[in-house]
Write a protein that holds these residues in place. Structure first.
Motif, PDB file in Angstrom:
ATOM      1  N   LEU A   1      72.252   7.080  45.185  1.00  0.00           N
ATOM      2  CA  LEU A   1      72.570   8.393  44.626  1.00  0.00           C
ATOM      3  C   LEU A   1      73.831   8.330  43.774  1.00  0.00           C
ATOM      4  O   LEU A   1      73.909   8.944  42.712  1.00  0.00           O
ATOM      5  N   ALA A   2      74.808   7.554  44.266  1.00  0.00           N
ATOM      6  CA  ALA A   2      76.098   7.496  43.576  1.00  0.00           C
ATOM      7  C   ALA A   2      75.952   6.882  42.192  1.00  0.00           C
ATOM      8  O   ALA A   2      76.666   7.262  41.259  1.00  0.00           O
ATOM      9  N   ILE A   3      75.007   5.934  42.025  1.00  0.00           N
ATOM     10  CA  ILE A   3      74.820   5.313  40.715  1.00  0.00           C
ATOM     11  C   ILE A   3      74.432   6.379  39.679  1.00  0.00           C
ATOM     12  O   ILE A   3      74.949   6.397  38.565  1.00  0.00           O
ATOM     13  N   GLY A   4      73.552   7.294  40.084  1.00  0.00           N
ATOM     14  CA  GLY A   4      73.138   8.359  39.177  1.00  0.00           C
ATOM     15  C   GLY A   4      74.317   9.258  38.789  1.00  0.00           C
ATOM     16  O   GLY A   4      74.498   9.603  37.626  1.00  0.00           O
ATOM     17  N   TYR A   5      75.122   9.603  39.782  1.00  0.00           N
ATOM     18  CA  TYR A   5      76.323  10.412  39.523  1.00  0.00           C
ATOM     19  C   TYR A   5      77.204   9.747  38.488  1.00  0.00           C
ATOM     20  O   TYR A   5      77.662  10.335  37.521  1.00  0.00           O
ATOM     21  N   THR A   6      77.437   8.472  38.742  1.00  0.00           N
ATOM     22  CA  THR A   6      78.411   7.734  37.963  1.00  0.00           C
ATOM     23  C   THR A   6      77.913   7.520  36.536  1.00  0.00           C
ATOM     24  O   THR A   6      78.686   7.572  35.590  1.00  0.00           O
TER      25      THR A   6
ATOM     26  N   ALA B   1      59.053   9.665  41.503  1.00  0.00           N
ATOM     27  CA  ALA B   1      60.092   9.110  40.622  1.00  0.00           C
ATOM     28  C   ALA B   1      59.940   9.661  39.210  1.00  0.00           C
ATOM     29  O   ALA B   1      60.919  10.099  38.595  1.00  0.00           O
ATOM     30  N   LEU B   2      58.695   9.678  38.701  1.00  0.00           N
ATOM     31  CA  LEU B   2      58.480  10.132  37.325  1.00  0.00           C
ATOM     32  C   LEU B   2      58.804  11.613  37.178  1.00  0.00           C
ATOM     33  O   LEU B   2      59.507  12.019  36.253  1.00  0.00           O
ATOM     34  N   ILE B   3      58.293  12.424  38.116  1.00  0.00           N
ATOM     35  CA  ILE B   3      58.522  13.872  38.006  1.00  0.00           C
ATOM     36  C   ILE B   3      60.007  14.189  38.149  1.00  0.00           C
ATOM     37  O   ILE B   3      60.553  15.011  37.413  1.00  0.00           O
ATOM     38  N   THR B   4      60.671  13.507  39.079  1.00  0.00           N
ATOM     39  CA  THR B   4      62.102  13.752  39.245  1.00  0.00           C
ATOM     40  C   THR B   4      62.864  13.350  37.989  1.00  0.00           C
ATOM     41  O   THR B   4      63.784  14.050  37.548  1.00  0.00           O
TER      42      THR B   4
ATOM     43  N   VAL C   1      65.150  -0.699  52.339  1.00  0.00           N
ATOM     44  CA  VAL C   1      66.230   0.028  51.664  1.00  0.00           C
ATOM     45  C   VAL C   1      67.179  -0.960  51.000  1.00  0.00           C
ATOM     46  O   VAL C   1      67.534  -0.809  49.821  1.00  0.00           O
ATOM     47  N   LEU C   2      67.554  -2.017  51.723  1.00  0.00           N
ATOM     48  CA  LEU C   2      68.473  -3.011  51.157  1.00  0.00           C
ATOM     49  C   LEU C   2      67.847  -3.683  49.944  1.00  0.00           C
ATOM     50  O   LEU C   2      68.490  -3.837  48.903  1.00  0.00           O
ATOM     51  N   ALA C   3      66.572  -4.077  50.071  1.00  0.00           N
ATOM     52  CA  ALA C   3      65.914  -4.798  48.982  1.00  0.00           C
ATOM     53  C   ALA C   3      65.764  -3.910  47.750  1.00  0.00           C
ATOM     54  O   ALA C   3      66.132  -4.312  46.640  1.00  0.00           O
ATOM     55  N   VAL C   4      65.258  -2.685  47.974  1.00  0.00           N
ATOM     56  CA  VAL C   4      65.033  -1.782  46.838  1.00  0.00           C
ATOM     57  C   VAL C   4      66.346  -1.463  46.132  1.00  0.00           C
ATOM     58  O   VAL C   4      66.425  -1.479  44.900  1.00  0.00           O
ATOM     59  N   THR C   5      67.407  -1.213  46.923  1.00  0.00           N
ATOM     60  CA  THR C   5      68.687  -0.896  46.300  1.00  0.00           C
ATOM     61  C   THR C   5      69.186  -2.057  45.463  1.00  0.00           C
ATOM     62  O   THR C   5      69.647  -1.876  44.330  1.00  0.00           O
ATOM     63  N   THR C   6      69.091  -3.282  45.998  1.00  0.00           N
ATOM     64  CA  THR C   6      69.573  -4.440  45.257  1.00  0.00           C
ATOM     65  C   THR C   6      68.794  -4.590  43.945  1.00  0.00           C
ATOM     66  O   THR C   6      69.392  -4.756  42.879  1.00  0.00           O
ATOM     67  N   VAL C   7      67.466  -4.496  44.046  1.00  0.00           N
ATOM     68  CA  VAL C   7      66.641  -4.667  42.851  1.00  0.00           C
ATOM     69  C   VAL C   7      66.965  -3.594  41.812  1.00  0.00           C
ATOM     70  O   VAL C   7      67.167  -3.894  40.629  1.00  0.00           O
ATOM     71  N   LEU C   8      67.064  -2.344  42.267  1.00  0.00           N
ATOM     72  CA  LEU C   8      67.336  -1.257  41.323  1.00  0.00           C
ATOM     73  C   LEU C   8      68.706  -1.424  40.674  1.00  0.00           C
ATOM     74  O   LEU C   8      68.863  -1.174  39.476  1.00  0.00           O
TER      75      LEU C   8
ATOM     76  N   SER D   1      68.126  10.189  37.558  1.00  0.00           N
ATOM     77  CA  SER D   1      67.290  11.018  38.413  1.00  0.00           C
ATOM     78  C   SER D   1      66.246  10.183  39.129  1.00  0.00           C
ATOM     79  O   SER D   1      65.908  10.443  40.287  1.00  0.00           O
ATOM     80  N   MET D   2      65.730   9.144  38.445  1.00  0.00           N
ATOM     81  CA  MET D   2      64.739   8.309  39.103  1.00  0.00           C
ATOM     82  C   MET D   2      65.379   7.526  40.256  1.00  0.00           C
ATOM     83  O   MET D   2      64.747   7.319  41.301  1.00  0.00           O
ATOM     84  N   LEU D   3      66.626   7.105  40.061  1.00  0.00           N
ATOM     85  CA  LEU D   3      67.322   6.436  41.171  1.00  0.00           C
ATOM     86  C   LEU D   3      67.466   7.403  42.343  1.00  0.00           C
ATOM     87  O   LEU D   3      67.260   7.036  43.502  1.00  0.00           O
ATOM     88  N   ALA D   4      67.821   8.657  42.015  1.00  0.00           N
ATOM     89  CA  ALA D   4      67.929   9.667  43.073  1.00  0.00           C
ATOM     90  C   ALA D   4      66.587   9.843  43.768  1.00  0.00           C
ATOM     91  O   ALA D   4      66.514  10.035  44.976  1.00  0.00           O
ATOM     92  N   ALA D   5      65.491   9.753  42.981  1.00  0.00           N
ATOM     93  CA  ALA D   5      64.160   9.920  43.565  1.00  0.00           C
ATOM     94  C   ALA D   5      63.859   8.797  44.552  1.00  0.00           C
ATOM     95  O   ALA D   5      63.359   9.038  45.654  1.00  0.00           O
TER      96      ALA D   5
END
Lengths: 371, 295
Positions: free
Chosen positions: B23-28, B71-74, B147-154, B200-204
């Motif tokens: 979430l913080a990445i989107g903010y930043t 993800a797309l709609i968000t 969660v760890l894997a998806v966050t790292t990849v994103l 927003s997609m990261l937030a999604a």
């Protein structure tokens, strides 16, 4: 001449009585329709509406329910109460469902001298020192005592861990009463951990409890948090039985908790299987027909608050708040949906308590305990 | 405190931390480009949770489709928010944009409340994400690995986009000087829309994983994670993507570990997060990875 005058006087009187007959009696419904305990508000509203279908009138005048949402929040609850009294000009208020919000709102009704009846606010402070605040449920010292007895006698617990919500008066109060009875009966509280309404992660608290390995976990909290706590506890291999209070009796407990809340015991106001009296059967039937749902404690308690108020207005013979208040205090052996209700002068009711259990994704009735 | 207990807590802390980080990445990113704290960002988490929920429960889509749809709609709603609420006041003082952001946040919350209602709904968790592995005493939930894997990849993808692509270059340029960039023939609005969509997609993704971890979705579920993510972004140095991820991890670990060591403080978890933020703002106003302010 005399005849014309007397005729027109009669006509006037008739018109006046007709006008007042159609004049509705406004009753406030102060409910948490949204927010953290929205389920209680919506169940309460179902209860009020069904009860109103059975008794739509008092003193020959229609009763109108004015709904005001408290958003499950103390500040909004006080505001909603002032709106009901100032703008909707209600003569009495039914609600709120939870203790913290009721306490916040009751200050206002007490000053305005408008009687209020809470269906399910169990904390003792709710009615303490107040003349216009009533309830139709048992109070937490009783509930905590029964909870502790249940832990010791039925679950054979010697040690207990407590997890509770520090931002809710209900949780803090009930926790204290359970603790008192449990330690007096020789039990030991090994851990007291807390959280705040809206918290979703309880893993650190539960890891702590797991490392202490208690015989039972007492969770005097509301349904959402309780379901998530059960889920996270079972996920980490914490298998101690969970014991809760009346705040978990909402369908959301099973929807959110699934198989992880199976076997959860809790003290409650009511269970459908208790229904015996004709008025209760009639209400149950209508409730099922109107809502298509099973009758839960919150709807049943709300209905009783409504019926009791209508009864009091009829006995008072007037819609004057002060007279209604005096009539409520004198309520004796009133036949409600949840059983007989007798009002004590301190605003609390004498009521039986029920023990329920989650079984096969449903609330199952275990036993009734008389005060 | 034995080693097993400590490892367990670190796993829990990292899981929560990753979600804050996403979430913080989107903010930043939005801050980096527009100098705007997008307070509606946390509510996008709620939006994505509901989209995924309706996708699975009502339309009975398979979960990968429902999650991709979320993800797309968000992302699309992110663009809409920018076009509808922030673009008209791009030239106004920054405070107007900030207040608009708070307004958008309230709008999303109350819209969900009116349309869907306030009672929490159970999120259906796909089989793939359920259960946990046991390594000795330590339990490793499958979801935590995801969660760890998806966050790292994103995080890798976002860093690659920002540093390696033309649109990333435009984003970096935009954060330096918006007017000059527009003079250079770059379509500023398109770049900003892209930033909003990506954030927003990261937030999604964060939202979907959040409600698999805490499967109760309600209109106000995004408020607290949103605030925590804001703290994480400030902690890491607002405007810096890697900093936001690190800030999230630190915050998650701190919250979980402090409560595990000192259970009496468990009621004050939010207070802990905000105390950390106050401390960072006092000692290092630009955050851990932030650049030094010119004197």
């Amino acid at each position: 001449m005399v005849r014309i005058v007397s005729f027109s006087l009669t006509l006037l009187a008739l018109m006046f009585s007709l006008a007042s007959a159609s004049d509705p009696i406004n009753v406030g419904a102060l409910l948490p329709m949204t927010g953290s305990v929205a389920a209680f508000g919506q169940m309460g509203w179902d209860g009020f509406q069904t009860a109103r279908k059975i008794q739509p009138q008092a003193l020959g005048r229609p009763v109108e329910l004015k709904l005001s949402d408290t958003k499950s929040d103390k500040v909004d609850s006080a505001n909603a109460m002032s709106r009901l009294i100032e703008r909707e000009k209600v003569v009495a208020v039914l609600g709120e469902m939870i203790s913290g919000d009721t306490i916040a709102a009751s200050d206002y009704s007490e000053r305005a001298k408008i009687p209020m009846i809470s269906p399910t606010a169990t904390n003792p402070i709710v009615t303490q020192g107040k003349k216009f605040v009533f309830r139709v449920c048992f109070i937490d010292p009783e509930q905590g005592r029964v909870g502790a007895r249940l832990a010791i006698d039925n679950l054979k617990a010697k040690t207990a861990a407590i997890i509770y919500d520090i931002s809710q008066d209900y949780c803090v109060g009930l926790k204290t009463f359970f603790q008192r009875e449990f330690t007096q009966s020789g039990g030991k509280i090994v851990s007291e951990t807390m959280f705040k309404t809206g918290d979703r992660d309880f893993t650190p608290q539960l890891s702590r409890i797991k490392s202490l390995n208690p015989d039972v976990i007492y969770a005097p909290i509301y349904y959402t948090e309780c379901a998530l706590i059960a889920k996270q506890a079972r996920e980490m291999g914490l298998t101690a039985p969970i014991l809760a209070g009346d705040g978990v009796q909402a369908p959301e407990l099973m929807q959110l908790g699934g198989k992880d809340v199976e076997g959860l015991y809790f003290t409650a106001h009511f269970h459908e299987d208790m229904v015996e009296t004709p008025i209760a059967k009639k209400f149950l039937e209508l409730f099922r027909k109107e809502t298509g749902k099973e009758l839960d404690s919150y709807s049943a308690q709300a209905a009783d608050a409504y019926f009791l108020l209508i009864d009091a207005i009829n006995r008072a013979g007037s819609a004057d708040p002060q007279k209604i208040r005096d009539a409520i205090v004198e309520t004796k052996d009133f036949n409600g949906v949840t059983g007989k209700i007798t009002m004590k002068p301190d605003g609390n009711a004498i009521k039986a308590m029920v023990v329920n259990k989650v079984k096969d994704g449903k609330f199952a009735y275990v036993t009734t305990i008389m005060p | 405190m034995d080693i097993g207990f400590a490892t367990q807590q670190i796993i829990y802390g990292l899981t929560v931390g990753c979600l804050y980080g996403l979430l913080a990445i989107g903010y930043t990113m939005v801050y980096g480009v527009l100098r705007l704290i997008n307070f509606a960002h946390g509510d996008l988490l709620m939006v994505s949770a509901y989209v995924a929920f309706f996708g699975i429960v009502i339309f009975s889509f398979p979960w990968p489709l429902a999650f991709a749809g979320a993800a797309l709609i968000t992302g699309f709603i992110g663009i809409l928010i920018d076009r509808g609420a922030y673009k008209p006041i791009r030239k106004s003082p920054r405070i107007s944009a900030l207040i608009t952001a708070i307004g958008v946040s309230f709008l999303l919350e109350n819209l969900a409340l009116v349309i869907i209602g306030g009672r929490p709904k159970p999120f259906p968790i796909p089989m793939l994400f359920e259960g946990s592995l046991s390594v000795g005493q330590v339990k490793l939930p499958i979801l935590s690995i995801w969660v760890l894997a998806v966050t790292t990849v994103l995080l890798m993808i976002v860093l690659a986009i920002i540093n390696k692509t033309r649109i990333g270059m435009a984003m970096r340029a935009l954060s330096r000087d918006m007017e000059t960039v527009s003079l250079m023939g770059i379509d500023v609005n398109r770049v900003i829309s892209f930033t909003f969509a990506l954030g927003s997609m990261l937030a999604a993704f964060g939202g979907v994983m959040w409600c698999m971890k805490y499967p109760a979705i309600e209109p106000f579920m995004g408020v607290i994670p949103g605030l925590k993510a804001f703290v994480a972004a400030v902690l890491g140095g607002i405007g810096n993507v890697t900093g936001a991820a690190i800030g999230g991890l630190i915050l998650g670990l701190a919250e979980v570990l402090i409560v595990a060591v000192q259970p009496d403080w468990s009621g004050y978890r939010d207070a802990i997060a905000f105390c950390i933020m106050i401390f960072i703002l006092l000692t290092r106003p630009t955050g851990i990875m932030g650049q030094k302010l010119p004197d």
